[in-house]
Design an enzyme around this catalytic site. Structure first.
Site, PDB file in Angstrom:
ATOM      1  N   GLU A 173       0.890  -1.177   0.000  1.00 29.92           N
ATOM      2  CA  GLU A 173       0.000   0.000   0.000  1.00 29.92           C
ATOM      3  C   GLU A 173       0.916   1.211   0.000  1.00 29.92           C
ATOM      4  OE1 GLU A 173      -3.234   0.035  -0.192  1.00 29.92           O
ATOM      5  OE2 GLU A 173      -3.780  -2.038   0.225  1.00 29.92           O
ATOM      6  N   CYS A 180      -2.367   9.100   2.442  1.00 26.63           N
ATOM      7  CA  CYS A 180      -2.006   8.626   1.105  1.00 26.63           C
ATOM      8  C   CYS A 180      -3.096   8.930   0.086  1.00 26.63           C
ATOM      9  CB  CYS A 180      -1.722   7.140   1.147  1.00 26.63           C
ATOM     10  SG  CYS A 180      -3.058   6.240   1.919  1.00 26.63           S
TER      11      CYS A 180
HETATM   12  P1  NAP Z   1       8.179   5.166   4.795  1.00 26.06           P
HETATM   13  O1  NAP Z   1       9.300   6.074   5.042  1.00 26.06           O
HETATM   14  O2  NAP Z   1       8.199   4.344   3.575  1.00 26.06           O
HETATM   15  O3  NAP Z   1       8.079   4.251   6.092  1.00 26.06           O
HETATM   16  C1  NAP Z   1       7.094   3.261   6.232  1.00 26.06           C
HETATM   17  C2  NAP Z   1       7.630   2.159   7.099  1.00 26.06           C
HETATM   18  O4  NAP Z   1       8.758   1.571   6.442  1.00 26.06           O
HETATM   19  C3  NAP Z   1       8.133   2.634   8.467  1.00 26.06           C
HETATM   20  O5  NAP Z   1       7.847   1.644   9.418  1.00 26.06           O
HETATM   21  C4  NAP Z   1       9.624   2.750   8.239  1.00 26.06           C
HETATM   22  O6  NAP Z   1      10.392   2.609   9.413  1.00 26.06           O
HETATM   23  C5  NAP Z   1       9.845   1.548   7.335  1.00 26.06           C
HETATM   24  N1  NAP Z   1      11.099   1.611   6.592  1.00 26.06           N
HETATM   25  C6  NAP Z   1      11.781   2.702   6.170  1.00 26.06           C
HETATM   26  N2  NAP Z   1      12.906   2.322   5.536  1.00 26.06           N
HETATM   27  C7  NAP Z   1      12.951   0.973   5.583  1.00 26.06           C
HETATM   28  C8  NAP Z   1      13.866  -0.013   5.120  1.00 26.06           C
HETATM   29  N3  NAP Z   1      14.991   0.329   4.481  1.00 26.06           N
HETATM   30  N4  NAP Z   1      13.591  -1.310   5.354  1.00 26.06           N
HETATM   31  C9  NAP Z   1      12.465  -1.664   5.994  1.00 26.06           C
HETATM   32  N5  NAP Z   1      11.564  -0.787   6.468  1.00 26.06           N
HETATM   33  C10 NAP Z   1      11.798   0.516   6.253  1.00 26.06           C
HETATM   34  O7  NAP Z   1       6.786   5.928   4.765  1.00 26.06           O
HETATM   35  P2  NAP Z   1       6.203   6.931   5.837  1.00 26.06           P
HETATM   36  O8  NAP Z   1       6.864   8.231   5.638  1.00 26.06           O
HETATM   37  O9  NAP Z   1       6.214   6.314   7.196  1.00 26.06           O
HETATM   38  O10 NAP Z   1       4.665   6.971   5.396  1.00 26.06           O
HETATM   39  C11 NAP Z   1       4.196   7.819   4.426  1.00 26.06           C
HETATM   40  C12 NAP Z   1       3.993   7.086   3.120  1.00 26.06           C
HETATM   41  O11 NAP Z   1       3.081   6.014   3.301  1.00 26.06           O
HETATM   42  C13 NAP Z   1       3.360   7.966   2.079  1.00 26.06           C
HETATM   43  O12 NAP Z   1       3.980   7.770   0.842  1.00 26.06           O
HETATM   44  C14 NAP Z   1       1.913   7.486   2.043  1.00 26.06           C
HETATM   45  O13 NAP Z   1       1.268   7.739   0.839  1.00 26.06           O
HETATM   46  C15 NAP Z   1       2.090   6.042   2.310  1.00 26.06           C
HETATM   47  N6  NAP Z   1       0.841   5.460   2.808  1.00 26.06           N
HETATM   48  C16 NAP Z   1       0.143   4.638   1.979  1.00 26.06           C
HETATM   49  C17 NAP Z   1      -1.059   4.098   2.402  1.00 26.06           C
HETATM   50  C18 NAP Z   1      -1.848   3.199   1.510  1.00 26.06           C
HETATM   51  O14 NAP Z   1      -2.738   2.521   2.005  1.00 26.06           O
HETATM   52  N7  NAP Z   1      -1.570   3.140   0.219  1.00 26.06           N
HETATM   53  C19 NAP Z   1      -1.528   4.374   3.683  1.00 26.06           C
HETATM   54  C20 NAP Z   1      -0.783   5.214   4.507  1.00 26.06           C
HETATM   55  C21 NAP Z   1       0.418   5.742   4.046  1.00 26.06           C
HETATM   56  P3  NAP Z   1      10.898   3.880  10.249  1.00 26.06           P
HETATM   57  O15 NAP Z   1       9.682   4.658  10.590  1.00 26.06           O
HETATM   58  O16 NAP Z   1      11.522   3.260  11.442  1.00 26.06           O
HETATM   59  O17 NAP Z   1      11.833   4.621   9.369  1.00 26.06           O
END
Ligand code: NAP
Length: 491
Positions: A264, A298
């Site tokens: 997602e 998102c």
């Molecule tokens: P993110 O930076 O991709 O982080 C999401 C998760 O991934 C966090 O738990 C993060 O951990 C982890 N993560 C980061 N780098 C990683 C790696 N190298 N290996 C494994 N895990 C890793 O996203 P975000 O800033 O938290 O969330 C915002 C994004 O989510 C936006 O793009 C939004 O559109 C999307 N989103 C999508 C939906 C949907 O249903 N499509 C819903 C909600 C949000 P840490 O926090 O510890 O860095």
């Protein structure tokens, strides 16, 4: 330690819901006391708590725990699992005030939005509690005589979930609910910004009867935890919600073990208002789709396309309503917009605005860090945009309404679909033939027609193109945690 004694803005009825340890194998584990991660209140900058900075080896241990737990959990009947999930949902409702307070403190959204999220999150547990009883197989007609063809639907096994900070409760139950209902066991790595909600959910899950090795929560080093989960052959499924960049990387890391994936990812939602729309209805929806959670969802309206005939009227109303938004610490009464999650989010918005202005865009309202300072940003409206500006192709993820003027249906359809993402789109018109044409032609997983309130447990949530794979919630969501097995029986 009593966390209420720390910098919590509101006293909790049950302070025992606050945990500074990981939930592993039915025990709260603190890890190395010298390597702990602060959890910060984005509204004040105060440290709320510290959680363990676990890595590869602890995650591998959690996987082993999960593997041991699997046989007993999947052997329970769907009805037995359903009863536990229902009880967990009920506990979420009973503790909704505390959960909302925790969520607002670590995430920043206003309390009323936090309590809506808790109800939304609990709805997935209720929904999948029902689905647990309806995981049925099939008997197919054989093309040859003397055979019976059967289809079983079985739990995929050990699962993992990596979740974002913008919906710290709902993004967990939307994965854990169907996983547990299907008979799977699951390990969750919550976002670094919002681990406390995840740990409080684990507390309530255990109280509800979810065994401590069936749902575990590990906090810490994202890359190490992610590597352990992706590289393991025991983990058969990864469900990730977060940015497209991280999702793409996890997808590649899961390739060697050929894991089932749900992704997602990010969106770039077009919000299209035609001349014949009900302007007030469109305005209400736009305020929700743009400014909920400070624009950090998102499915946020990323590009607002308005037909020429009502462009000025809509822009004027939007400026008026946006100016009236009450900004502040989400834990205070009446606040409509809290802070952004961190300084990086502020810098990203500033960079997008600078780029747009340098290419001829005009800021009609806001555009700066809010007078509250910190990570508060003024609700902003920007006009005179063109498709080659960064803001048109990147996810804004902040309280910036980007307005575009269009003339014809064909023009706006082309603009709306000119995105690599395909999560949500919105459409406002009274013309029914156009509703069908546009809904079918928009390259998005979800289309809101004359509404922006599209998220619920019943509809299939998910995107196409760079917005991801699979669907969550709904009667389809359970399939993500099931394998189909075919038995061909000679009789
Ligand atoms: P993110 O930076 O991709 O982080 C999401 C998760 O991934 C966090 O738990 C993060 O951990 C982890 N993560 C980061 N780098 C990683 C790696 N190298 N290996 C494994 N895990 C890793 O996203 P975000 O800033 O938290 O969330 C915002 C994004 O989510 C936006 O793009 C939004 O559109 C999307 N989103 C999508 C939906 C949907 O249903 N499509 C819903 C909600 C949000 P840490 O926090 O510890 O860095």
């Amino acid at each position: 330690m009593n966390l209420n004694a720390l910098e919590f803005p509101r006293t909790l009825v049950r302070p025992e819901l606050l945990h500074q340890e990981c939930w592993l194998n039915g025990q709260w584990q603190g890890g190395d006391p010298d390597k702990r991660l602060p959890v910060i209140n984005p509204a004040t900058g105060a440290i709320l708590a510290h959680v363990p900075n676990m890595g590869y080896s602890v995650t591998s241990q959690a996987i082993a725990n999960a593997q041991s737990a699997l046989a007993a959990w999947r052997a329970r009947t769907g009805k037995q699992r359903s009863v536990i999930l229902k009880r967990w949902a009920q506990l979420m409702h009973e503790n909704a005030d505390d959960l909302s307070n925790i969520l607002t403190a670590e995430q920043g959204k206003p309390l009323n939005e936090a309590s809506s999220e808790i109800a939304y999150a609990a709805s997935f547990l209720d929904w999948f509690a029902e689905e647990a009883k309806r995981i049925d197989g099939d008997i197919l007609q054989s093309p040859v005589s003397g055979q019976r063809l059967l289809v079983l639907r079985q739990p995929i096994g050990v699962c993992a979930a990596i979740t974002p900070w913008n919906f710290p409760a709902a993004m967990i139950t939307r994965k854990v609910g169907p996983a547990l209902a299907a008979g799977c066991v699951i390990i969750v790595k919550p976002a670094e910004h919002t681990p406390l909600t995840a740990l409080a959910l684990a507390h309530l899950a255990y109280e509800a009867g979810v065994p401590g090795d069936v749902f575990q929560v590990v906090t810490g080093e994202p890359e190490e935890i992610g590597n352990a989960l992706c590289e393991s052959d025991i983990v058969r499924k990864l469900s990730f919600t977060g940015s497209t960049d991280v999702g793409r990387m996890l997808m590649a890391k899961c390739a060697p073990t050929v894991k089932k994936l749900s992704l997602e990812l990010g969106g770039n939602a077009p919000f299209i208002v035609f001349d014949d729309a009900d302007l007030d209805e469109a305005m209400d929806a736009l305020m929700l789709a743009k400014f909920r959670n400070s624009g950090q969802t998102c499915i946020c309206a990323n590009r607002v396309f308005v037909q020429s005939g009502i462009y000025s009227a809509l822009a004027d109303k939007l400026i008026e309503r946006t100016r009236a938004l009450k900004i502040g610490d989400g834990s205070a009464e009446g606040i409509q917009q809290g802070p952004l999650i961190d300084g990086r989010a502020i810098r990203k918005i500033q960079a997008l605005l600078e780029d747009a202005v340098s290419h001829g865009a005009r800021i009609a309202l806001g555009g700066h860090v809010h007078e509250n300072g910190g990570t508060f940003f003024e609700p902003t409206i920007i006009q005179d945009l063109s498709k080659d500006m960064r803001i048109s192709s990147e996810e804004i993820f902040g309280p910036v309404a980007a307005l575009y003027r269009f003339d014809t249906e064909a023009d706006v359809l082309e603009l709306a679909n000119a995105s690599k993402c395909g999560l949500a789109a919105y459409l406002f018109t009274r013309d029914h033939a156009r509703i069908w044409r546009m809904s079918e032609a928009l390259e998005y997983g979800m289309v809101g027609v004359n509404t922006a309130a599209i998220s619920n447990e019943v509809g299939p949530f998910g995107g196409i193109k760079h917005s991801g794979l699979g669907r969550e919630g709904s009667k389809y969501g359970i399939d993500e945690y099931l394998e189909t097995k075919y038995i061909c029986m000679k009789v």
